[in-house]
Enzyme design. Structure first.
Site, mmCIF file in Angstrom:
data_model
loop_
_atom_site.group_PDB
_atom_site.id
_atom_site.type_symbol
_atom_site.label_atom_id
_atom_site.label_comp_id
_atom_site.label_asym_id
_atom_site.label_seq_id
_atom_site.Cartn_x
_atom_site.Cartn_y
_atom_site.Cartn_z
ATOM 1 N N LYS A 1 0.910 -1.253 -0.114
ATOM 2 C CA LYS A 1 0.012 -0.063 0.004
ATOM 3 C C LYS A 1 0.978 1.264 -0.015
ATOM 4 O O LYS A 1 1.602 1.432 1.072
ATOM 5 C CB LYS A 1 -0.946 -0.086 1.330
ATOM 6 C CG LYS A 1 -2.260 0.831 1.430
ATOM 7 C CD LYS A 1 -2.834 0.466 2.636
ATOM 8 C CE LYS A 1 -4.420 1.202 2.296
ATOM 9 N NZ LYS A 1 -4.900 1.163 3.592
ATOM 10 N N VAL A 2 0.665 2.081 -1.038
ATOM 11 C CA VAL A 2 1.478 3.248 -1.126
ATOM 12 C C VAL A 2 0.760 4.507 -1.090
ATOM 13 O O VAL A 2 -0.351 4.668 -1.979
ATOM 14 C CB VAL A 2 2.379 2.987 -2.646
ATOM 15 C CG1 VAL A 2 3.324 4.158 -3.075
ATOM 16 C CG2 VAL A 2 3.242 1.684 -2.734
#
Ligand code: E4P
Length: 219
Positions: A87-88
């Site tokens: 998750k960025v």
């Protein structure tokens, strides 16, 4: 529609999984902190524990905000388990990192999406999922579900493979409206998933069936 649970609480994840309708889990640093999990080792062990419960799609968020840091952390997270989705955050360095991860076959979830332009960037970079935050937009008097509709429409226009993951879902009507619009995924607290079970006519109908059955048995 895929259902993800938005929590780092292991018993809630187990409860949703046992219901048989769970497709994944999203976490974020605040949710990890809420469970009292801190320190790289503990956080990673917790991700492993989550992966042991569910079949796939465990979003693990990077803390780094620079390109090299995101790449290093993301690769380490991805190595923990094949079920991990990195998750960025939707920042410039994040977009570059998503492009890199996509070329390496590492799945990503681009988080903190609040506008359609951000969703286009994430899709062009090759994000697997894009997470627009419905509830947080509602909190500031924008219609969060409208954003989901806009993104679904734009992605359809261009055939983007990125899946729209409606996040920050606060109640069952959020989820139902997102389903009507065609969001690919909704991530929500356990109470929203179990809330879908509820209808007073179901309760009344079942009580009546059971009472009639018992009456007939006594005859
Ligand atoms: C998404 O992945 C986020 O973890 C989450 O949905 C945020 O929800 P909140 O606005 O209820 O904190």
């Amino acid at each position: 529609m895929k259902f993800f649970i938005d929590t780092a609480n292991l018993s809630e994840i187990k409860e949703a999984y046992e219901l048989g309708v769970l497709d994944g889990v999203t976490t974020n640093p605040s949710l990890m902190a809420k469970e009292g999990i801190s320190g790289d080792e503990n956080v990673r062990a917790h991700y492993k524990a989550i992966c042991d419960i569910v079949d796939d799609n465990v979003s693990a968020e990077v803390i780094a905000t620079d390109f090299n840091g995101i790449i290093k952390e993301g690769k380490e997270l991805a190595k923990l388990d094949d079920k991990i989705v990195v998750k960025v955050p939707m920042i410039k360095e994040g977009v570059k990192a998503i492009k890199y991860f996509s070329s390496e076959g590492i799945r990503t979830n681009c988080t903190l999406i609040f506008g359609p332009g951000q969703a286009i960037l994430a899709a062009k970079a090759g994000a697997t999922y894009v997470s627009p935050f419905v509830g947080r937009l509602d909190d500031i008097s924008y219609d969060g579900v409208d954003l989901i509709e806009q993104i679904v429409h734009i992605y359809e226009n261009y055939g983007y493979a990125t899946q729209v993951l409606a996040a920050s879902i606060r109640h069952t009507m959020h989820l139902i409206r997102c389903a009507e619009i065609g969001a690919d995924v909704a991530t929500c607290p356990l109470k929203v998933i179990t809330g879908l079970l509820n209808h007073p006519l179901t309760d009344a109908g079942l009580a009546q069936f059971l009472a009639d059955h018992a009456k007939a048995a006594k005859k």
